[in-house]
Scaffold this motif. Structure first.
Motif, PDB file in Angstrom:
ATOM      1  N   ARG A 209     -60.976  84.421  86.881  1.00 49.12           N
ATOM      2  CA  ARG A 209     -60.407  85.302  85.864  1.00 49.12           C
ATOM      3  C   ARG A 209     -61.516  85.760  84.917  1.00 49.12           C
ATOM      4  NH1 ARG A 209     -56.574  80.767  85.264  1.00 49.12           N
ATOM      5  NH2 ARG A 209     -54.766  81.191  86.592  1.00 49.12           N
ATOM      6  N   ASP A 210     -61.222  86.775  84.157  1.00 51.70           N
ATOM      7  CA  ASP A 210     -62.185  87.288  83.183  1.00 51.70           C
ATOM      8  C   ASP A 210     -62.054  86.481  81.895  1.00 51.70           C
ATOM      9  OD1 ASP A 210     -64.122  88.770  81.981  1.00 51.70           O
ATOM     10  OD2 ASP A 210     -62.809  90.452  81.457  1.00 51.70           O
ATOM     11  N   GLU A 211     -62.450  85.208  81.977  1.00 53.16           N
ATOM     12  CA  GLU A 211     -62.377  84.319  80.819  1.00 53.16           C
ATOM     13  C   GLU A 211     -63.705  84.354  80.067  1.00 53.16           C
ATOM     14  OE1 GLU A 211     -59.087  81.083  82.435  1.00 53.16           O
ATOM     15  OE2 GLU A 211     -61.175  80.462  82.179  1.00 53.16           O
ATOM     16  N   ILE A 212     -63.640  84.703  78.794  1.00 54.34           N
ATOM     17  CA  ILE A 212     -64.850  84.852  77.991  1.00 54.34           C
ATOM     18  C   ILE A 212     -65.186  83.521  77.332  1.00 54.34           C
ATOM     19  CG2 ILE A 212     -65.946  86.085  76.097  1.00 54.34           C
ATOM     20  CD1 ILE A 212     -64.004  88.390  76.637  1.00 54.34           C
ATOM     21  N   LEU A 213     -66.262  82.902  77.805  1.00 51.57           N
ATOM     22  CA  LEU A 213     -66.729  81.623  77.260  1.00 51.57           C
ATOM     23  C   LEU A 213     -67.956  81.875  76.394  1.00 51.57           C
ATOM     24  CD1 LEU A 213     -66.661  78.469  77.279  1.00 51.57           C
ATOM     25  CD2 LEU A 213     -68.197  78.586  79.256  1.00 51.57           C
ATOM     26  N   SER A 214     -67.979  81.291  75.221  1.00 56.53           N
ATOM     27  CA  SER A 214     -69.134  81.441  74.338  1.00 56.53           C
ATOM     28  C   SER A 214     -69.484  80.102  73.705  1.00 56.53           C
ATOM     29  CB  SER A 214     -68.883  82.494  73.246  1.00 56.53           C
ATOM     30  OG  SER A 214     -67.742  82.156  72.478  1.00 56.53           O
ATOM     31  N   LEU A 215     -70.762  79.942  73.386  1.00 59.05           N
ATOM     32  CA  LEU A 215     -71.277  78.717  72.784  1.00 59.05           C
ATOM     33  C   LEU A 215     -71.937  79.049  71.452  1.00 59.05           C
ATOM     34  CD1 LEU A 215     -73.070  77.185  75.906  1.00 59.05           C
ATOM     35  CD2 LEU A 215     -70.679  76.888  75.222  1.00 59.05           C
ATOM     36  N   GLN A 216     -71.814  78.160  70.504  1.00 60.58           N
ATOM     37  CA  GLN A 216     -72.463  78.327  69.203  1.00 60.58           C
ATOM     38  C   GLN A 216     -73.172  77.032  68.820  1.00 60.58           C
ATOM     39  OE1 GLN A 216     -69.826  79.093  65.928  1.00 60.58           O
ATOM     40  NE2 GLN A 216     -71.459  79.160  64.416  1.00 60.58           N
ATOM     41  N   TYR A 217     -74.481  77.121  68.687  1.00 59.28           N
ATOM     42  CA  TYR A 217     -75.250  75.964  68.242  1.00 59.28           C
ATOM     43  C   TYR A 217     -75.113  75.830  66.731  1.00 59.28           C
ATOM     44  CZ  TYR A 217     -79.336  73.121  67.029  1.00 59.28           C
ATOM     45  OH  TYR A 217     -80.174  72.162  66.516  1.00 59.28           O
ATOM     46  N   VAL A 218     -74.633  74.683  66.285  1.00 64.86           N
ATOM     47  CA  VAL A 218     -74.437  74.431  64.856  1.00 64.86           C
ATOM     48  C   VAL A 218     -75.432  73.358  64.438  1.00 64.86           C
ATOM     49  CG1 VAL A 218     -72.808  73.747  63.063  1.00 64.86           C
ATOM     50  CG2 VAL A 218     -71.991  74.997  65.084  1.00 64.86           C
ATOM     51  N   ALA A 219     -76.453  73.759  63.709  1.00 64.04           N
ATOM     52  CA  ALA A 219     -77.499  72.827  63.280  1.00 64.04           C
ATOM     53  C   ALA A 219     -76.975  71.908  62.185  1.00 64.04           C
ATOM     54  CB  ALA A 219     -78.725  73.589  62.804  1.00 64.04           C
ATOM     55  N   GLY A 220     -77.438  70.674  62.217  1.00 62.66           N
ATOM     56  CA  GLY A 220     -77.040  69.705  61.194  1.00 62.66           C
ATOM     57  C   GLY A 220     -77.811  69.851  59.899  1.00 62.66           C
ATOM     58  N   SER A 221     -78.638  70.849  59.828  1.00 61.92           N
ATOM     59  CA  SER A 221     -79.359  71.155  58.587  1.00 61.92           C
ATOM     60  C   SER A 221     -79.595  72.657  58.522  1.00 61.92           C
ATOM     61  CB  SER A 221     -80.704  70.416  58.544  1.00 61.92           C
ATOM     62  OG  SER A 221     -81.520  70.802  59.640  1.00 61.92           O
ATOM     63  N   GLU A 222     -79.563  73.213  57.333  1.00 59.08           N
ATOM     64  CA  GLU A 222     -79.780  74.641  57.153  1.00 59.08           C
ATOM     65  C   GLU A 222     -81.121  74.876  56.468  1.00 59.08           C
ATOM     66  OE1 GLU A 222     -76.577  76.506  55.139  1.00 59.08           O
ATOM     67  OE2 GLU A 222     -75.035  75.771  56.538  1.00 59.08           O
ATOM     68  N   GLY A 223     -81.846  75.865  56.961  1.00 60.05           N
ATOM     69  CA  GLY A 223     -83.102  76.247  56.326  1.00 60.05           C
ATOM     70  C   GLY A 223     -84.257  75.307  56.603  1.00 60.05           C
ATOM     71  N   GLY A 224     -84.157  74.506  57.657  1.00 62.02           N
ATOM     72  CA  GLY A 224     -85.228  73.576  57.967  1.00 62.02           C
ATOM     73  C   GLY A 224     -84.971  72.211  57.358  1.00 62.02           C
ATOM     74  N   MET A 225     -85.564  71.187  57.958  1.00 58.41           N
ATOM     75  CA  MET A 225     -85.302  69.813  57.533  1.00 58.41           C
ATOM     76  C   MET A 225     -85.785  69.527  56.115  1.00 58.41           C
ATOM     77  SD  MET A 225     -83.643  67.823  59.642  1.00 58.41           S
ATOM     78  CE  MET A 225     -84.199  66.171  59.206  1.00 58.41           C
ATOM     79  N   ARG A 226     -86.943  70.012  55.739  1.00 63.04           N
ATOM     80  CA  ARG A 226     -87.474  69.694  54.400  1.00 63.04           C
ATOM     81  C   ARG A 226     -86.539  70.204  53.312  1.00 63.04           C
ATOM     82  NH1 ARG A 226     -92.170  67.777  52.895  1.00 63.04           N
ATOM     83  NH2 ARG A 226     -93.111  68.206  54.935  1.00 63.04           N
ATOM     84  N   GLU A 227     -86.116  71.434  53.455  1.00 62.20           N
ATOM     85  CA  GLU A 227     -85.220  72.018  52.453  1.00 62.20           C
ATOM     86  C   GLU A 227     -83.861  71.316  52.464  1.00 62.20           C
ATOM     87  OE1 GLU A 227     -82.956  76.273  51.550  1.00 62.20           O
ATOM     88  OE2 GLU A 227     -84.718  76.220  52.862  1.00 62.20           O
ATOM     89  N   ALA A 228     -83.329  71.044  53.650  1.00 66.61           N
ATOM     90  CA  ALA A 228     -82.019  70.417  53.751  1.00 66.61           C
ATOM     91  C   ALA A 228     -82.024  69.010  53.165  1.00 66.61           C
ATOM     92  CB  ALA A 228     -81.576  70.377  55.211  1.00 66.61           C
ATOM     93  N   LEU A 229     -83.071  68.252  53.407  1.00 66.15           N
ATOM     94  CA  LEU A 229     -83.162  66.895  52.859  1.00 66.15           C
ATOM     95  C   LEU A 229     -83.300  66.916  51.340  1.00 66.15           C
ATOM     96  CD1 LEU A 229     -85.418  65.258  55.580  1.00 66.15           C
ATOM     97  CD2 LEU A 229     -83.099  64.525  54.975  1.00 66.15           C
ATOM     98  N   ALA A 230     -84.026  67.910  50.836  1.00 67.54           N
ATOM     99  CA  ALA A 230     -84.180  68.028  49.383  1.00 67.54           C
ATOM    100  C   ALA A 230     -82.835  68.336  48.724  1.00 67.54           C
ATOM    101  CB  ALA A 230     -85.204  69.109  49.052  1.00 67.54           C
ATOM    102  N   VAL A 231     -82.071  69.236  49.336  1.00 68.31           N
ATOM    103  CA  VAL A 231     -80.779  69.632  48.776  1.00 68.31           C
ATOM    104  C   VAL A 231     -79.787  68.462  48.809  1.00 68.31           C
ATOM    105  CG1 VAL A 231     -78.768  71.119  49.146  1.00 68.31           C
ATOM    106  CG2 VAL A 231     -81.081  72.077  49.305  1.00 68.31           C
ATOM    107  N   SER A 232     -79.848  67.649  49.875  1.00 68.33           N
ATOM    108  CA  SER A 232     -78.866  66.568  50.046  1.00 68.33           C
ATOM    109  C   SER A 232     -79.300  65.253  49.416  1.00 68.33           C
ATOM    110  CB  SER A 232     -78.600  66.342  51.541  1.00 68.33           C
ATOM    111  OG  SER A 232     -79.772  65.862  52.184  1.00 68.33           O
ATOM    112  N   ARG A 233     -80.418  65.238  48.708  1.00 65.80           N
ATOM    113  CA  ARG A 233     -80.998  63.995  48.221  1.00 65.80           C
ATOM    114  C   ARG A 233     -80.024  63.179  47.365  1.00 65.80           C
ATOM    115  NH1 ARG A 233     -86.350  62.472  48.108  1.00 65.80           N
ATOM    116  NH2 ARG A 233     -86.914  60.829  46.616  1.00 65.80           N
ATOM    117  N   GLU A 234     -79.396  63.803  46.403  1.00 65.67           N
ATOM    118  CA  GLU A 234     -78.486  63.073  45.527  1.00 65.67           C
ATOM    119  C   GLU A 234     -77.241  62.602  46.265  1.00 65.67           C
ATOM    120  OE1 GLU A 234     -79.231  62.021  42.531  1.00 65.67           O
ATOM    121  OE2 GLU A 234     -81.194  62.958  42.875  1.00 65.67           O
TER     122      GLU A 234
END
Length: 358
Positions: A209-234
């Motif tokens: 059948r014409d079934e439309i399958l799509s994938l989305q990669y969802v990163a566990g951090s936004e903007g790179g690890m250094r920035e994400a760790l700084a934002v989540s520090r507290e």
């Protein structure tokens, strides 16, 4: 191709020695007779890991002190010995000092099993494991980065739970997370981009059948690890754990734009799981330039005839394929072309063509 397989004290096999055909083979038998263990041994021989065990110890036959797996693969002899001294690896009789050196000379695989449906309806950890297995085959640096990331993550979480502030140690592990976390993100994102069009095409081919399958990669951090760790520090200090990074990654799966875990039928979910594994094989061939070995563990009982036939037609003609099953009636009489083996109580014999199929 894998030309031979030899086992000593592996799962239920005290010993096993068999020659393998270029086409592969079908292993027929009741449950709990050793069929899956043969496929598992091939996976261990080529990738140094089992899809059913986290370490080598569960692979050792009951009451034995160690296990061995060996075989002729791509005109070289690969050997793995496991015992009290750990794991010893060899190529053509010479000991290999590192796992990456061994893996660089071994083959690539695609494992397909009934449990694959959990890729669609299971937790994000199952999809991360799927990505890790694929990425580590296509990028030898990935395996090393993943190991170092996991060790640093575990140590950092211990420090975050410590009531005594240990900032210097925490910062040291943070730098390791940044270095290897960004690397893992980059490889995973690239691989998911390779998978999506291939999985979508396989989905349509298998479902019919014409079934439309799509994938989305969802990163566990936004903007790179250094920035994400700084934002989540507290927040990390309040919750006492590392809140961002590849250990929080996921791959969202959609059918016709809707979450497949919620809106796809069970038949569609099984087809999606097959499509993801077929896409894995195509990605390996495109990226590594090698056709992988396909290991199909008892999956045909859950598929209707049209999906079975579509799956067999979609598998690469030139690939070596090893299949386990309790019956061969799904081959619709075409099983004369396949090497067939009976597996019973940890022993393997040739399947007689005049045997009735139950």
């Amino acid at each position: 191709m894998i030309k031979s397989l030899r086992l000593i004290d592996f799962r239920c096999f005290a010993t096993l020695s068999m020659e393998l055909r270029d086409r592969g083979g079908i292993f027929i038998g009741d449950n709990a007779q050793g069929k899956t263990s043969i496929l598992e041994a091939i996976c261990v021989l080529l990738r140094l890991q089992s899809p059913r065990a986290k370490s080598m110890r569960p692979l050792v036959r009951f009451e034995a002190t160690g296990a061995g797996v060996a075989g002729e693969c791509w005109e070289q002899e690969l050997t793995i010995r496991y015992g009290r001294g750990g794991v010893q690896l060899g190529i053509d009789g010479e000991e290999v000092s590192t796992q990456n050196q061994y893996l660089a000379q071994s083959g690539l695989i695609v494992w397909m099993g009934n449990e694959d449906i959990e890729l669609v309806r299971g937790s994000g950890g199952i999809r991360r494991h799927y990505l890790d297995f694929l990425c580590s085959q296509l990028d030898l640096g990935y395996r090393r980065a993943l190991s170092r990331y996991r060790r640093a993550l575990k140590a950092r979480n211990v420090l975050l739970k410590d009531p005594v502030s240990r900032e210097a140690e925490l910062d040291a592990y943070t730098e390791i997370l940044i270095e290897h976390g960004d690397y893992l993100h980059e490889v995973r994102q690239r691989i998911v981009a390779m998978l999506e069009p291939r999985a979508s095409e396989a989905q349509s081919n298998i479902s019919g059948r014409d079934e439309i399958l799509s994938l989305q990669y969802v990163a566990g951090s936004e903007g790179g690890m250094r920035e994400a760790l700084a934002v989540s520090r507290e927040s990390e200090r309040r919750q006492r754990q590392t809140l961002v990074g590849p250990h929080r990654d996921d791959v969202k799966i959609f059918i016709h734009g809707m979450p497949a875990s919620e809106f796809a039928s069970e038949g569609q979910q099984r087809t999606i799981a097959l499509a993801l594994k077929l896409a894995q094989g195509e990605a390996i061939e495109a990226d590594a330039g090698k056709v992988p070995i396909y290991l199909l563990d008892d999956i045909f009982g859950e598929l209707d005839p049209s999906r079975r036939n579509a799956l067999m037609a979609h598998l690469p003609v030139g690939a070596q394929k090893f299949i386990t099953t309790t019956s061969v009636d799904w081959l619709d009489g075409g099983w004369g072309e396949w090497p067939l083996y009976r597996v019973c109580d940890g022993k393997v014999s040739k399947w007689e063509r005049d045997n009735s199929v139950e």
